[in-house]
Design a protein around this motif. Structure first.
Motif, short mmCIF file in Angstrom:
data_model
loop_
_atom_site.label_atom_id
_atom_site.label_comp_id
_atom_site.label_asym_id
_atom_site.label_seq_id
_atom_site.Cartn_x
_atom_site.Cartn_y
_atom_site.Cartn_z
N VAL A 194 0.96 -1.07 0.26
CA VAL A 194 -0.01 -0.04 0.16
C VAL A 194 0.94 1.40 0.18
CG1 VAL A 194 0.00 0.03 2.58
CG2 VAL A 194 -1.88 1.10 1.35
N LYS A 195 0.35 2.23 -0.52
CA LYS A 195 0.97 3.79 -0.55
C LYS A 195 1.31 3.92 0.89
CE LYS A 195 0.42 5.81 -5.05
NZ LYS A 195 -0.16 7.05 -5.62
N HIS A 196 2.55 4.55 1.35
CA HIS A 196 2.67 4.99 2.69
C HIS A 196 3.77 6.07 2.80
CE1 HIS A 196 5.17 1.39 2.04
NE2 HIS A 196 5.90 2.12 2.87
N ALA A 197 3.57 6.66 3.76
CA ALA A 197 4.58 7.96 4.14
C ALA A 197 4.64 8.15 5.34
CB ALA A 197 4.01 9.14 3.44
N GLY A 198 5.55 8.87 5.77
CA GLY A 198 5.97 9.45 7.22
C GLY A 198 7.32 10.19 7.35
N PHE A 199 7.53 10.53 8.54
CA PHE A 199 8.65 11.37 8.74
C PHE A 199 9.38 11.34 10.17
CE2 PHE A 199 4.76 13.35 10.40
CZ PHE A 199 5.27 13.77 11.90
N SER A 200 10.51 11.78 10.31
CA SER A 200 11.29 11.67 11.44
C SER A 200 11.49 13.20 12.04
CB SER A 200 12.37 10.91 11.34
OG SER A 200 12.35 9.71 10.91
N LEU A 201 11.40 13.53 13.34
CA LEU A 201 11.73 14.72 14.01
C LEU A 201 12.70 14.40 14.76
CD1 LEU A 201 9.77 17.90 15.12
CD2 LEU A 201 11.01 16.39 16.79
N ARG A 202 13.77 15.38 14.65
CA ARG A 202 15.00 15.15 15.43
C ARG A 202 14.69 15.99 16.86
NH1 ARG A 202 19.87 16.78 11.66
NH2 ARG A 202 21.20 15.73 13.35
N PHE A 203 14.13 15.30 17.87
CA PHE A 203 13.60 15.74 19.00
C PHE A 203 14.65 16.84 19.81
CE2 PHE A 203 12.48 15.61 23.51
CZ PHE A 203 10.95 16.02 23.10
N ASP A 204 15.74 16.29 19.85
CA ASP A 204 16.75 17.33 20.56
C ASP A 204 17.08 18.51 19.92
OD1 ASP A 204 17.43 15.04 22.54
OD2 ASP A 204 18.44 14.04 20.92
N LEU A 205 17.13 18.26 18.55
CA LEU A 205 17.14 19.68 17.83
C LEU A 205 15.88 20.77 18.17
CD1 LEU A 205 18.97 18.88 14.45
CD2 LEU A 205 19.92 19.69 16.57
N MET A 206 14.81 19.92 18.12
CA MET A 206 13.39 20.63 18.43
C MET A 206 13.68 21.53 19.75
SD MET A 206 10.63 21.58 17.29
CE MET A 206 9.33 22.58 18.03
N VAL A 207 14.05 20.79 20.62
CA VAL A 207 14.33 21.48 22.14
C VAL A 207 15.44 22.66 21.83
CG1 VAL A 207 15.32 21.35 24.50
CG2 VAL A 207 14.14 19.27 23.31
N LEU A 208 16.48 22.40 21.11
CA LEU A 208 17.46 23.32 20.88
C LEU A 208 16.59 24.80 20.11
CD1 LEU A 208 20.67 23.50 20.98
CD2 LEU A 208 20.71 23.18 18.52
N TYR A 209 15.82 24.29 19.18
CA TYR A 209 15.06 25.45 18.52
C TYR A 209 14.06 26.12 19.33
CZ TYR A 209 12.21 27.78 15.35
OH TYR A 209 11.16 28.88 14.42
N VAL A 210 13.37 25.46 20.30
CA VAL A 210 12.57 26.09 21.08
C VAL A 210 13.31 27.11 22.21
CG1 VAL A 210 10.97 26.04 23.06
CG2 VAL A 210 10.64 24.54 20.93
N VAL A 211 14.48 26.61 22.61
CA VAL A 211 14.98 27.45 23.74
C VAL A 211 16.11 28.40 23.51
CG1 VAL A 211 14.60 25.66 25.74
CG2 VAL A 211 16.72 25.52 24.46
N GLY A 212 16.52 28.21 21.98
CA GLY A 212 17.36 29.13 21.47
C GLY A 212 19.03 28.67 21.93
N LEU A 213 19.32 27.87 22.08
CA LEU A 213 20.64 27.34 22.68
C LEU A 213 21.39 27.23 21.41
CD1 LEU A 213 20.05 24.83 25.94
CD2 LEU A 213 21.22 27.14 25.74
N PRO A 214 22.74 27.46 21.43
CA PRO A 214 23.78 27.25 20.20
C PRO A 214 24.10 25.68 20.03
CG PRO A 214 24.84 28.12 21.80
CD PRO A 214 23.56 27.97 22.54
N ASP A 215 24.08 24.88 21.25
CA ASP A 215 24.80 23.58 20.91
C ASP A 215 23.82 22.49 21.70
OD1 ASP A 215 26.48 21.28 21.34
OD2 ASP A 215 28.19 22.45 21.31
N VAL A 216 23.65 21.45 20.68
CA VAL A 216 22.70 20.38 20.96
C VAL A 216 23.01 19.53 22.17
CG1 VAL A 216 23.78 18.57 19.68
CG2 VAL A 216 21.47 18.55 20.00
N ARG A 217 24.36 19.59 22.67
CA ARG A 217 24.86 18.89 23.87
C ARG A 217 24.31 19.72 25.18
NH1 ARG A 217 31.30 19.41 22.82
NH2 ARG A 217 30.37 20.96 21.89
#
Length: 632
Positions: free
Chosen positions: A594-617
């Motif tokens: 069957v046709k199917h589709a999906g995606f992956s969100l890099r969760f740690d980078l989402m945290v980084l984006y929300v809080v504005g930190l420069p380093d994923v560590r």
């Protein structure tokens, strides 16, 4: 100082308007100082609180002076007559004893005899600590705000010096009241009992009242959550986790756990961590020999190279003693050569050891080569083909030896798969999910976002609002390259050309300068994407997409996956992938495709984006990266 024995247990306290947790028997500070009124309505309530000292001070109490012995004939202070009290003979003799001694010494002819002013001056009396009032700011990690706690030193079984240090853990029972001195605190706790004191050694405790840089805190990952910044980031991390499950559950997705250990390379070209038990037994002696000899020698030589390089640089700067400089350079070159030879020999031994070890794979735990997974989407497909819409959330591992502020060896991904869906459906779902998370944080982490705006990134609130309510730009890979090629006021390190991978610089320019917001790039060249992505009708591009956001870059990667058996099989053959690894995956196309589709969100980078930190560590509780020895 009155002492109080340490209690064996804590009693549950009825808090009236506030409720003590049935698991910890204390009231979390968020339910007190986190209220809209700052806790004013709770004044008079008895509570038990616990937390760690953020700041402290000690205020000494004034002690009344001791009463003096006054002769009966002299008036007392304030005009009071001494005759109001009878003076004993003993008191009169004691008041005149010094005079009697001087007369006796004079009659006997004694000179330079020290006079004892008091008969008991030689007796060392214990010095009791002065009573004091201790003021603490306590935080328990439930919110940004802290509670002021007032403690009388007399109720502590430890001296004040052991309560005051930054980081001390205190559990206290008392009454909430309005502060005696007006200030920034709405309420404070007047302590009646100290139930627990967890002391720290200030000389060894790595944290302090002074704000430490984030890169310094990384060396103390087990303590850094106690800092206000990392605590706020962690609460945002937790909220994003909860928001993720809420979004997918509200949209009819089923949660599925996929394996972390797998025999399949989910992308076909990944650097993967191998999982094996062979090193415990076979070849142990040879492995130890490599470590005990060559590795040790190589480390010594590398250290010597570093020292000799510094010496050469110093001689170059001094512009004198040219003969010494030439000799130092010759010595450095010789040491470098020896290090290279030893490194080559070590590598050869390791390769021979690995080759010998491969012959024993049938004896390994899984009887075949196994790896830590880089993606769970292949396994997720099998459940999508039975349940419809599914998602998973877990750690993913890449053994890339790179130093990058956006990459570590272990990162968490949110992955979804939707049966009967296509590229457009996956792109729409991915962006709706992203927008939902931005809005969810604004609604549920307002206090942490305010603090982060002051401490980390002043634009965080405006950025999240923009992402939560605006639409997204969409352009194909070819359109993105054409747009970059038209840029005349910017010179890129790598010139954009069709067929080449877009660099971080290219993506940053598009998101930060051109669109000033998130965008979706789709229909990439097939060589840039995993083997399982659906081939487009042009035969050159595949139905893949990336969501690119400002400052971070690629946040979400997705695709419509190849449901046609012949196309998928041809792609596996074209890339020379081991067919036996993917037989189970091909079965999904053989039976009920069957046709199917999906995606992956890099969760740690989402945290980084929300809080504005420069380093994923700094957005990961315990980061694992290449070249960093694990200590936790």
């Amino acid at each position: 100082m009155d002492s109080q024995p340490r209690p064996d247990s804590w009693d549950t306290v009825s808090a009236g308007l506030v409720t003590a947790s049935s698991y910890t028997k204390r009231v979390v500070l968020k339910s007190l100082v986190g209220r809209s009124d700052g806790g004013l309505a709770l004044v008079g309530q008895r509570v038990v609180i616990g937390g760690w000292v953020k700041s402290s001070k000690e205020v000494k109490k004034e002690q009344p002076p001791p009463a003096a012995i006054v002769p009966a004939s002299l008036p007392r202070a304030g005009g009071e007559a001494a005759g109001n009290r009878d003076v004993t003979c003993t008191e009169i003799i004691q008041s005149r004893i010094t005079i009697f001694r001087k007369i006796i010494n004079a009659l006997s002819g004694a000179t330079n005899v020290p006079v004892r002013e008091k008969t008991d001056s030689a007796i060392q009396k214990p010095t009791l600590p002065s009573p004091s009032t201790l003021y603490f700011l306590i935080n328990d990690g439930s919110c940004v705000a802290s509670l002021q706690v007032v403690v009388d030193s007399s109720i502590s079984w430890l001296p004040a010096s052991q309560l005051l240090p930054f980081g001390t853990c205190i559990v206290a029972e008392g009454i909430l009241r309005e502060p005696s001195s007006p200030g920034k605190h709405v309420v404070e706790l007047k302590t009646e009992k100290l139930l627990h004191i967890g002391t720290v050694d200030p000389d060894k405790y790595p944290l302090s009242k002074k704000q430490l840089p984030l890169h310094v805190l990384r060396d103390h990952s087990h303590f850094r959550p106690r800092t206000t910044t990392v605590a706020s980031v962690t609460r945002v991390h937790s909220a994003l986790n909860l928001g993720t499950h809420k979004f997918f559950q509200d949209h009819g997705f089923q949660y599925v756990q996929v394996p972390i250990i797998t025999s399949t390379d989910a992308e076909g070209f990944s650097e993967m961590f191998q999982v094996t038990t062979l090193f415990k037994d076979a070849g142990k002696e040879e492995s130890e020999a490599i470590i005990d000899t060559d590795v040790v020698k190589l480390d010594v030589l590398k250290a010597a190279v570093k020292v000799k390089s510094q010496k050469v640089e110093e001689l170059k700067r001094s512009e004198s003693n040219r003969e010494a400089l030439v000799a130092a350079i010759r010595d450095l070159n010789k040491t470098n050569e020896l290090a290279s030879q030893l490194e080559s020999r070590q590598k050869s031994k390791a390769e021979n050891f690995t080759k010998a070890d491969k012959s024993k794979i049938p004896e390994d735990f899984f009887s075949r080569q196994a790896y830590l997974t880089v993606s769970g989407r292949l396994h997720l497909e099998s459940y999508a083909c039975a349940l419809g819409n599914v998602y998973t959330f877990g750690p993913r591992f890449r053994a890339d030896k790179v130093e990058n502020v956006r990459h570590v060896a272990e990162m968490w991904n949110v992955e979804s798969e939707m049966a009967f869906s296509d590229l457009e459906g996956a792109m729409n779902c991915a962006y709706d999910y992203f927008k939902f998370l931005c809005k969810y944080i604004l609604e549920n982490c307002s206090e942490d976002i305010k603090f982060i705006s002051k401490r980390v990134d002043k634009n965080v609130s405006a950025r999240l609002e923009l992402m939560a309510f605006n639409s997204i730009a969409k352009l194909s890979y070819a359109e993105a390259v054409a747009l970059l090629q038209k840029i005349v006021d910017k010179t890129f390190e790598t010139k954009p050309e069709l067929g080449m991978a877009l660099t971080t610089e290219h993506l940053s320019y598009l998101a930060d300068e051109v669109y000033k917001g998130p965008m979706v790039i789709y229909n990439y060249p097939k060589a840039q994407k995993p083997f399982y992505v659906r081939l487009n009708d042009d035969g050159n591009t595949v139905a893949a997409f990336d969501v690119v956001v400002p400052t971070v870059g690629i946040l979400i990667t997705g695709s419509q996956d190849e449901e046609r058996f012949d196309k998928l099989f041809a792609r596996i053959k074209e890339l020379s992938l081991p067919k036996e690894q993917y037989e189970w995956y091909l079965d999904l196309r053989r039976h009920g495709t069957v046709k199917h589709a999906g995606f992956s969100l890099r969760f740690d980078l989402m945290v980084l984006y929300v809080v504005g930190l420069p380093d994923v560590r700094d957005s990961i509780p315990f980061p694992r990266r290449w070249g960093k020895q694990l200590v936790d």
